[in-house]
Design an enzyme around this catalytic site. Structure first.
Site, PDB file in Angstrom:
ATOM      1  N   HIS A 133      20.569  19.209  33.578  1.00 14.28           N
ATOM      2  CA  HIS A 133      21.358  18.458  34.556  1.00 14.28           C
ATOM      3  C   HIS A 133      22.235  19.403  35.378  1.00 14.28           C
ATOM      4  O   HIS A 133      22.535  20.528  34.971  1.00 14.28           O
ATOM      5  CB  HIS A 133      22.250  17.433  33.854  1.00 14.28           C
ATOM      6  CG  HIS A 133      23.152  18.057  32.846  1.00 14.28           C
ATOM      7  ND1 HIS A 133      24.277  18.776  33.175  1.00 14.28           N
ATOM      8  CD2 HIS A 133      23.074  18.086  31.492  1.00 14.28           C
ATOM      9  CE1 HIS A 133      24.862  19.215  32.087  1.00 14.28           C
ATOM     10  NE2 HIS A 133      24.148  18.815  31.044  1.00 14.28           N
TER      11      HIS A 133
ATOM     12  N   ASP B 127      20.675  21.438  28.296  1.00 11.61           N
ATOM     13  CA  ASP B 127      20.550  22.857  27.969  1.00 11.61           C
ATOM     14  C   ASP B 127      19.936  23.073  26.597  1.00 11.61           C
ATOM     15  O   ASP B 127      19.075  23.941  26.405  1.00 11.61           O
ATOM     16  CB  ASP B 127      21.918  23.548  28.055  1.00 11.61           C
ATOM     17  CG  ASP B 127      23.025  22.780  27.331  1.00 11.61           C
ATOM     18  OD1 ASP B 127      22.800  21.649  26.897  1.00 11.61           O
ATOM     19  OD2 ASP B 127      24.138  23.337  27.213  1.00 11.61           O
TER      20      ASP B 127
END
Length: 482
Positions: A85, A341
């Site tokens: 994101h 991540d």
């Protein structure tokens, strides 16, 4: 005064450069003979963008000098990308620590801020209220939604030839609000005016009940968090920073934990603002230490230092191998995916790239460490797998090849680099990984009632119902299917 040997070397060099006798001096040296084709200065050895771990704005990976464009004689015919994101505000957990530290700062008996904290008389916290925690940023030049839109636009220029401009193209997001927002903005950047009719956003639940059919598979078996639990205050530089700030501002009583939270706050500030005074409140050495603490966190908690992460990443890699071997004619050409991540780092572990030869030490920084998270998973970071169709060259046969691109820098596959542009023949890439990939289902003891493999790339919807949000975003919204 220069020594005679220095003068002789200079005179000799001048003679070589001008074609004259070593000791003759031309009346005028043409300007072109004095201009260097390449600068001998490299001033990018330090950048804050590489030392805040995964907290701050996106930056491209420091490359090995390999050309980003396809090698001569090659064309990209299939792309599989997973993107983190875009830039966001801190999480509620980090925000709690930041606010507690700021309360400590402002409640100190300091009459006038001085030294590295002189800016505090005019500074305000960049998080308007608690509802912004976890949310993607929308302001400033590093804003998360802007990052996603620009990335989509850039990939349209790079890979737009793989879409016919008419057919509906599915793309895939995990079910977390900020990830979904990133996917939508990327889609707007890639599809442009056609986003509302030609893109089909598929939202994949983050629930553990979807098992392996997920962008966010989990593994809660035999997790040892003993290292992860003590990674906040390992570096002595944090104590040095606290002592310096306290000495400059009598009445302030910061400790190393406070410094860690202030540096965390500073690294997130750039996600919302164009400038952070807090970054300059700490030295380069302190930021290098902060970055390494974040490297340790990713390595031991979501990377190759955790024995289960390669199995988690194998879910995505196995499915990618199937796509690559089916090829664009059978499977499709573009697969854009969006997650977190800690979903990208397991994929890299499964691929066996950027894995240190030894576990990262806790008592020192191993300079030259390949596992630097500012290069791996900054906000908006992404891993792209390219399938290349290549003609024969003097070095390689006509064949299908694969290469990895991490944050827009080519990342050679460790065990195979024989193809054009240090790519790997698809057949070799496949055989190497098929032999090395751990089994996710058995390693992580996935219940038999849960899906056992990833299949949403083949079983997707082509409706446009989820392309836009239809309801307000709730305060600190996390998991969402809207």
């Amino acid at each position: 005064m220069p020594s005679s040997s220095v003068i002789l070397r200079a005179a000799y060099a001048l003679g070589l450069a001008t074609g004259t006798s070593a000791f003759s001096y031309p009346a005028a040296i043409p300007q072109s003979t004095q201009e260097k084709q390449f600068s001998q200065e490299f001033r990018d050895g330090y950048s804050i963008l590489k030392h805040y771990g995964g907290n701050g704005p996106y930056s491209e990976r420091v490359s090995y000098g390999i050309a980003r464009d396809p090698p001569t004689g090659c064309a990209v015919d299939q792309v599989i990308m997973v993107k983190r994101h875009g830039e966001r505000y801190p999480s509620p957990g980090a925000g709690e620590g930041i606010e507690a530290t700021l309360d400590k700062v402002y409640s100190a008996n300091v009459s006038e801020w001085k030294g590295d904290l002189a800016f505090l008389k005019d500074w305000t916290y960049y998080v308007p209220n608690e509802c912004y925690y976890n949310a993607e940023t929308t302001s400033g030049p590093y804003a998360g939604l802007l990052d996603a839109y620009i990335h989509g636009n850039e990939y349209k220029a790079r890979y737009g030839h793989l879409w016919d401009g008419e057919s509906v193209l599915p793309f895939f997001s995990s079910g977390y609000s900020r990830v979904i927002n990133t996917a939508r903005k990327f889609g707007e950047g890639f599809f442009g005016y056609n986003y509302s009719t030609s893109a089909a956003l598929n939202i994949i639940s983050e629930s553990e009940t979807v098992g392996a059919n997920s962008l966010t598979p989990s593994c809660d078996v035999d997790n040892d968090t003993s290292v992860c639990d003590k990674l906040t205050n390992l570096m002595p530089q944090f104590k040095v920073a606290a002592a310096r700030l306290n000495a400059q501002n009598p009445g302030l009583a910061l400790n190393e934990t406070d410094v860690y939270y202030l540096m965390t706050m500073a690294s997130f500030e750039l996600n919302a603002r164009p400038y952070s005074d807090w970054i300059n409140a700490f030295t380069q050495d302190e930021w290098v230490s902060f970055g390494y603490v974040n490297d340790l966190n990713y390595y031991y908690c979501a990377g190759p230092g955790d024995k289960n992460t390669a199995a988690v990443g194998a879910v995505y890699v196995n499915a990618s191998l199937t796509l690559l071997n089916q090829g664009p004619e059978e499977a499709g050409a573009l697969f854009f995916n969006f997650a977190h991540d800690t979903n990208i780092t397991p994929i890299l572990s499964a691929l066996g790239v950027l894995v240190p030869t030894e576990d990262l030490p806790l008592d020192r920084i191993p300079f030259g460490n390949p596992y630097t998270t500012g290069n791996i998973v900054p906000q908006g970071g992404h891993l792209t797998i390219e399938r290349l169709s290549c003609n024969a060259t003097a070095l390689s046969a006509k064949d299908t090849y694969v290469r990895l691109v991490l944050n827009e820098a080519v990342l050679p596959f460790n065990d195979c680099q024989s193809g054009p542009g240090y790519s790997c023949p698809l057949v070799n890439f496949t055989s190497i990984l098929r032999e090395s990939l751990p089994d996710y289902v058995s390693t992580c003891r996935v219940p038999s009632a849960y899906p056992q493999y990833l299949d949403f790339w083949w079983r997707y919807n082509t409706t446009t119902e989820l392309n836009y949000r239809t309801s307000p975003i709730a305060c600190q919204e996390g998991v969402s299917l809207d």
